[in-house]
Design an enzyme around this catalytic site. Structure first.
Site, mmCIF file in Angstrom:
data_model
loop_
_atom_site.group_PDB
_atom_site.id
_atom_site.type_symbol
_atom_site.label_atom_id
_atom_site.label_comp_id
_atom_site.label_asym_id
_atom_site.label_seq_id
_atom_site.Cartn_x
_atom_site.Cartn_y
_atom_site.Cartn_z
ATOM 1 N N CYS A 55 0.813 -1.225 0.000
ATOM 2 C CA CYS A 55 0.000 0.000 0.000
ATOM 3 C C CYS A 55 0.847 1.276 0.000
ATOM 4 C CB CYS A 55 -0.871 0.031 1.249
ATOM 5 S SG CYS A 55 -1.921 -1.370 1.426
HETATM 6 N N1 SAJ Z 1 7.015 2.139 8.335
HETATM 7 C C1 SAJ Z 1 8.018 3.003 8.726
HETATM 8 N N2 SAJ Z 1 7.744 3.933 9.692
HETATM 9 C C2 SAJ Z 1 6.498 4.032 10.251
HETATM 10 C C3 SAJ Z 1 5.497 3.140 9.826
HETATM 11 C C4 SAJ Z 1 5.777 2.199 8.865
HETATM 12 O O1 SAJ Z 1 9.142 2.941 8.253
HETATM 13 O O2 SAJ Z 1 6.308 4.881 11.130
HETATM 14 C C5 SAJ Z 1 7.305 1.160 7.284
HETATM 15 C C6 SAJ Z 1 7.053 -0.278 7.711
HETATM 16 O O3 SAJ Z 1 8.226 -0.845 8.239
HETATM 17 C C7 SAJ Z 1 6.664 -0.944 6.390
HETATM 18 C C8 SAJ Z 1 5.975 0.162 5.623
HETATM 19 O O4 SAJ Z 1 6.399 1.397 6.222
HETATM 20 O O5 SAJ Z 1 7.795 -1.367 5.684
HETATM 21 C C9 SAJ Z 1 4.471 0.080 5.656
HETATM 22 O O6 SAJ Z 1 4.136 -0.056 6.994
HETATM 23 P P1 SAJ Z 1 2.601 -0.011 7.480
HETATM 24 O O7 SAJ Z 1 2.569 -0.139 8.945
HETATM 25 O O8 SAJ Z 1 1.932 1.150 6.869
HETATM 26 O O9 SAJ Z 1 2.055 -1.378 6.925
HETATM 27 P P2 SAJ Z 1 1.076 -1.707 5.756
HETATM 28 O O10 SAJ Z 1 1.692 -1.582 4.436
HETATM 29 O O11 SAJ Z 1 0.497 -3.020 6.134
HETATM 30 O O12 SAJ Z 1 -0.009 -0.572 5.861
HETATM 31 C C10 SAJ Z 1 -1.293 -0.891 6.258
HETATM 32 C C11 SAJ Z 1 -2.088 0.065 5.460
HETATM 33 N N3 SAJ Z 1 -3.446 -0.368 5.373
HETATM 34 C C12 SAJ Z 1 -4.067 -0.157 4.180
HETATM 35 O O13 SAJ Z 1 -3.528 0.394 3.258
HETATM 36 C C13 SAJ Z 1 -5.429 -0.620 4.080
HETATM 37 C C14 SAJ Z 1 -2.002 1.453 6.055
HETATM 38 O O14 SAJ Z 1 -3.032 2.273 5.526
HETATM 39 C C15 SAJ Z 1 -2.146 1.453 7.520
HETATM 40 O O15 SAJ Z 1 -1.955 2.792 7.994
HETATM 41 C C16 SAJ Z 1 -1.076 0.589 8.114
HETATM 42 O O16 SAJ Z 1 -1.387 -0.737 7.646
HETATM 43 C C17 SAJ Z 1 -1.103 0.647 9.626
HETATM 44 O O17 SAJ Z 1 -1.694 1.610 10.158
HETATM 45 O O18 SAJ Z 1 -0.476 -0.189 10.224
#
Ligand code: SAJ
Length: 432
Positions: A268
Site C-alpha cells: 500500500c
Molecule cells: N514504516 C516506517 N515507519 C512508520 C510506519 C511504517 O518505516 O512509522 C514502514 C514499515 O516498516 C513498512 C511500511 O512502512 O515497511 C508500511 O508499513 P505499514 O505499517 O503502513 O504497513 P502496511 O503496508 O500493512 O499498511 C497498512 C495500510 N493499510 C491499508 O492500506 C489498508 C495502512 O493504511 C495502515 O496505515 C497501516 O497498515 C497501519 O496503520 O499499520
C-alpha cells in the site's frame, strides 16, 4: 436492485474475486454472516488449501475462522454468474518504473463483463486512483453492451486491511463507499453494513471514494519520509531521532508519531502515492511533494548499507568480502509478505558492494540462506536487522560478543543500542 418478479428475493450470493490479504478475510466474513460465497482465485494451489479449510496466509482472523466458514474457492470465471454481489480484490501493483499497473483489474472487469448477471452489484475494493472506475472500468462494461445503473451497479469500497494487526480486521474497520448514483450506493451501503460492525461512510461520488484511500496512504508515506529525512539529518548532529519523536509524542494534540527505518515496504504505502502522481499528471498537475517523499523513502535501503560500510570501517573491515547477515525478509514485523520489502533492496545493495550476504526470516525458510537465527549469527561478522520480527528483538549482546559479531545496524530501531555498545559492539540505528 430488487428483481422484478420477486420483491422479497434475498440477494445473498456473493463472489469475491482475488483471495489474498484483502479478499480472503472478506469472503470468510461474508460466509460467516450467512451469505453464500464463491471465492474466485486463479492460483489453484491456494484454492486447494482453502478448500481444505487451510489458510494460505498467516493471519489470526483466518486461522480462527476459515475452516468453520465453509468457504469454497473456484478458478472458473463462470462462477461469477451465480452471484448477486461481485467484489473485486485483485492486486493493483506498480511496475519497475513505479507506473500503476491496472492490468489485473482490467482483466477482472473483462471477466465479469463476460459473465455478468443483470442487476449485479459490482464493488471494487482494490486500491485505484481517482477516475479509474469512470475512465477504465465502466467503459469495459459499456463496450460489452451494459449500462451502469441499468444493467449493473458499480461501487468502490477501498480496502483497509492492516496485515498482522491483532486488533483491526475485516469485522471492525470503518469503510467508505462511493458509487455512480444512489441506485448503486444504497445496496452497497446495505451490504457492507450487514457484514461490518463499524461505520460505513457514504461518499458523494465514486471518485471521492477512490481518492480517500490514496490520501490515507500518501499521508502515511509523507510522514514516514519526514522522519526518515530527520534521521539522516540528526545522524550528523548526534541526536537520537527516536527519542525526539517520543518527546514530540507527549504533545496530546496535533502530532502523530511515525518512525524512521530502513525503508517503506508493503502493498500500500510505497505504491499508492504513485497512483495519484501519475493520474494527476494527466490533469496537468505535478505532485512534487509526494515525489520527494517517495524519493526519501526509496533512499533508505541504500542509506542503511552506507551505515554498515561506515561502521565496518571503524573496525578496519571493508564491506567487500565481509560476511553480513540480514535479519528479516518480510516488509513488516510478524507477517509473511515480501511486497516492496526493503530487505531485498538492502541485500541487492550489499551484493553490489560484494559483501558475502546471508539472510534469515522465520516466515520465509525456503528463501533464507540458513535454517535458523543461530546459524545466521554463527556465520556473520556483521548484521543488519531489516525486519523487527519478535524473534529478532530477543537477540542478546552477550551472544553477539561471544560469536565475535562486530557491528549491528538496527534498521527498525528495535534493539537496545546502549547495551550493545556496553559489550563493545558497534551499534547504529536509523537516526540513532
Ligand atoms: N514504516 C516506517 N515507519 C512508520 C510506519 C511504517 O518505516 O512509522 C514502514 C514499515 O516498516 C513498512 C511500511 O512502512 O515497511 C508500511 O508499513 P505499514 O505499517 O503502513 O504497513 P502496511 O503496508 O500493512 O499498511 C497498512 C495500510 N493499510 C491499508 O492500506 C489498508 C495502512 O493504511 C495502515 O496505515 C497501516 O497498515 C497501519 O496503520 O499499520
Amino acid at each position: 436492485m430488487q428483481s422484478k418478479n420477486n420483491k422479497n428475493e434475498k440477494k445473498n450470493e456473493v463472489c469475491v474475486i482475488g483471495l489474498g490479504y484483502v479478499g480472503l478475510p472478506l469472503a470468510v466474513r461474508c460466509a460467516l454472516k450467512g451469505y453464500k460465497v464463491y471465492g474466485l482465485e486463479k492460483d489453484e494451489k491456494k484454492n486447494r488449501k482453502i478448500n481444505f479449510g487451510k489458510s494460505p496466509i498467516k493471519e489470526k482472523f483466518l486461522d480462527d475462522n476459515l475452516s468453520r466458514s465453509g468457504l469454497k474457492a473456484y478458478s472458473d470465471n463462470k462462477i461469477i454468474r451465480k452471484a448477486d454481489i461481485v467484489i473485486v480484490c485483485v492486486p493493483t501493483p506498480v511496475d519497475k518504473n513505479f507506473f500503476p499497473d491496472l492490468e489485473p483489474i482490467k482483466k477482472t472487469a473483462q471477466a465479469i463483463s463476460e459473465n455478468l448477471k443483470k442487476g449485479q452489484l459490482i464493488v471494487i475494493e482494490s486500491t485505484i486512483n481517482p477516475g479509474v472506475c469512470e475512465e477504465v472500468i465502466e467503459p469495459i462494461f459499456r463496450e460489452a453492451g451494459y449500462i451502469v445503473g441499468k444493467d449493473y451497479y458499480l461501487a468502490h469500497c477501498p480496502e483497509r486491511i492492516n496485515p498482522g494487526d491483532p486488533k483491526w480486521n475485516i469485522t471492525n474497520i470503518p469503510r467508505v463507499i462511493g458509487s455512480f448514483n444512489k441506485k448503486g450506493l444504497t445496496p452497497a451501503l446495505k451490504f457492507y453494513r450487514s457484514i461490518i460492525d463499524a461505520e460505513i461512510y457514504p461518499m458523494n461520488s465514486i471518485r471521492e471514494a477512490e481518492a480517500v484511500k490514496i490520501v490515507e496512504n500518501s499521508f502515511r508515506d509523507i510522514n514516514i519520509a519526514f522522519v526518515n529525512e530527520l534521521a539522516k539529518s540528526f545522524d550528523k548532529m548526534g541526536i537520537d531521532t527516536k527519542d525526539v519523536i517520543k518527546g514530540a509524542s507527549t504533545k496530546p494534540f496535533a502530532f502523530m508519531p511515525h518512525w524512521p527505518g530502513c525503508g517503506v515496504g508493503g502493498h500500500c504505502i510505497p505504491v499508492d502515492p504513485y497512483y495519484l502522481i501519475e493520474r494527476a499528471k494527466l490533469s496537468g498537475f505535478d505532485h512534487e511533494f509526494l515525489k520527494i517523499a517517495r524519493k526519501v523513502n526509496n533512499s533508505m535501503p541504500a542509506y542503511t548499507v552506507e551505515l554498515m560500510q561506515d561502521a565496518l570501517n571503524k573496525v578496519k573491515l571493508p564491506l567487500k568480502g565481509t560476511n553480513v547477515g540480514v535479519l528479516g525478509l518480510s516488509y513488516k514485523a510478524n507477517v509473511d509478505d515480501l511486497r516492496e520489502t526493503p530487505s531485498l533492496k538492502i541485500i541487492e545493495r550489499l551484493e553490489e558492494h560484494e559483501a558475502k550476504v546471508l539472510s534469515f526470516d522465520p516466515y520465509f525458510p525456503k528463501m533464507s540462506s540458513v535454517n535458523n537465527l543461530e546459524a545466521l549469527l554463527r556465520k556473520s561478522e556483521a548484521l543488519i536487522l531489516a525486519t523487527d520480527h519478535n524473534e529478532f528483538k530477543e537477540i542478546k549482546p552477550e551472544k553477539l560478543k561471544k560469536l565475535k559479531i562486530k557491528v549491528i545496524i538496527d534498521g527498525k530501531n528495535c534493539l537496545d543500542g546502549e547495551k550493545m555498545k556496553k559489550f563493545g559492539i558497534i551499534y547504529k540505528g536509523i537516526g540513532r
